[in-house]
Write an enzyme that holds these catalytic residues in place. Sequence first.
Site, short mmCIF file in Angstrom:
data_model
loop_
_atom_site.label_atom_id
_atom_site.label_comp_id
_atom_site.label_asym_id
_atom_site.label_seq_id
_atom_site.Cartn_x
_atom_site.Cartn_y
_atom_site.Cartn_z
N SER A 187 65.41 64.67 56.51
CA SER A 187 66.39 65.54 57.13
C SER A 187 67.46 64.68 57.83
O SER A 187 68.09 63.86 57.18
CB SER A 187 65.71 66.53 58.09
OG SER A 187 66.56 67.59 58.42
N GLU A 231 64.25 74.52 49.99
CA GLU A 231 64.67 73.97 51.28
C GLU A 231 65.16 75.05 52.26
O GLU A 231 64.81 75.05 53.43
CB GLU A 231 65.80 72.95 51.09
CG GLU A 231 65.39 71.65 50.45
CD GLU A 231 64.86 70.62 51.42
OE1 GLU A 231 64.64 70.95 52.60
OE2 GLU A 231 64.66 69.47 50.99
N HIS A 275 61.91 73.38 53.73
CA HIS A 275 62.30 72.15 54.41
C HIS A 275 61.13 71.59 55.22
O HIS A 275 60.45 72.32 55.95
CB HIS A 275 63.48 72.45 55.34
CG HIS A 275 64.11 71.25 55.95
ND1 HIS A 275 64.64 70.23 55.19
CD2 HIS A 275 64.31 70.89 57.25
CE1 HIS A 275 65.15 69.31 56.00
NE2 HIS A 275 64.95 69.68 57.24
#
Length: 533
Positions: free
Chosen positions: A214, A347, A444
């Site tokens: 990330s 995601e 995610h």
Amino acid sequence: MTRKLGKKKARLALALLLVPVALLTNRVTASASDPVEVRTDAGVLRGEVSGEARVFNGVPYAAPPVKDLRWKAPQPVKPWTGVRDAKQYRSACPQQDNPEAPGGSTTEDCLYLNVTTPVKQSAKPRPVVVWIPGGGFFMGAGSNYGANEMATRGDAVVVTINYRLGIFGFFGYPGLSGSGTYGIQDQQAALRWVQRNARSFGGDPRNVTVAGESAGGMSVCAQMTSPTATGLFSKAIMQSGSCAFSWADNSQYPGQAGDSFWVPESRVRQTGAEWAAATKDKLKCTPGQAMLDCLRAADPAVLTAETLQFTQVAYGGTATLPLSPAKAMKAGLFHRVPVLSGNNHDEATPWVAAFNGGKISDADYPRMVKDMVGAKQAAAVLREYPLKNYKSAAEAWAAVTTDRIWSCTQVANDLQAARKVPVYAYEFADTNSPLAQPGQGAAHAMELPYLFSLGGAELPMTPAQQRLSEQMIDYWTTFARTGNPNGPDRPHWAPVKHGDVNGLSLAPADQDGGIKPVNLSTEHHCGLWSKVR
């Protein structure tokens, strides 16, 4: 690999949603008779043995950035005498209350790292993996990533780091040197610490991989384009984050303008000046006091309360990032190191809840697409993502935003890097990760428990998931060792060639065929998104 349920699972699940190498200067090695005592360039550390690993926590890599050092480049650690205890983690960098830092933190003395290395002696230095945590540049801490399994199974030295976040890491102001880049500079200070001290922990300073997820993955890409990071690493791993990461209007949150994490230094300084003027009363400046002096004297709790306004990284004002990382990567101006890069299949599903609580009607869907890409381009997107192909409008919207924001920006970055260096692309596809939330699939951060224990928790896995975890650790650490992730007992992983980005889909053997090849460009409609921005 044993997986035990930890107490922090629920909190972590929410939190996670969100070149040549320099020569070593310190060549002191650990004593075989006392493996938990190590001499660094600043003094002696005493860690502890944890299973088959030696662990050294709370190791300072830069001076505390407090008082006059607030919003300055990281400074050297003051050497200590005697033996410094390295058994306990130190505070997370200042951040608001979040599940990774319950209660938050206002402790600016936070520039510490943690080292995990096998107990077993090695005949030759081990590869080093330096992990940069994610968290949107406003939250996260290296202490949340337990690396015993990666270190011991992968026969590697793993370093997890803190760096300044939010207003402390990315604030800017007219006349303030380094505006908007302090967190990036901290990461480089940690990498320099590794260069000086890796061999003391059995690591090879000539074989360092910088890795992150990330915001950590975006940080890795920033380091790839930073001239001041030259010689600090020889490989790069970017998980769910790249130089090309950006979002369109109304795509992550309703009313949010399209943007990226890279902004000109002039904009960061202007934002800081406007914020300081509007917040002057809270800062309790004294009459006639210069604003920068007032800001440096301000209560860290007051600054932490405002931290979410400063989560973008500046470029153009310093040697750290003279160009936007997105433009630098596209122009081929990056360090020539092998890259491992990828995303998770779903995601964006956690962000769907920002739109009417996730209750999206069939009538809402075309309007939302129009609000995202404009009326002229909406028809093309709706043809590519027709409602009939999805179980619900919410699922269709998740697919659109996953591909536009996450998958295709990573694919674009992979293609740019593959012109110059080997790139190994992947997609994590286990829809039943121990962190998975109902209906969100491989969202995610869902890959993280396959590489680390999170916040001290070993999350429960099925035998097939445990095997996938072992294979992923093998891929990651073999890449760190050789620049090529391939090896026995796992499917072959071919590098990206020019054209489409082909890679591996990573899933357990009992789910949809397990690990197998995937065309990421086609699966995520990246031909469309290369034209529709």
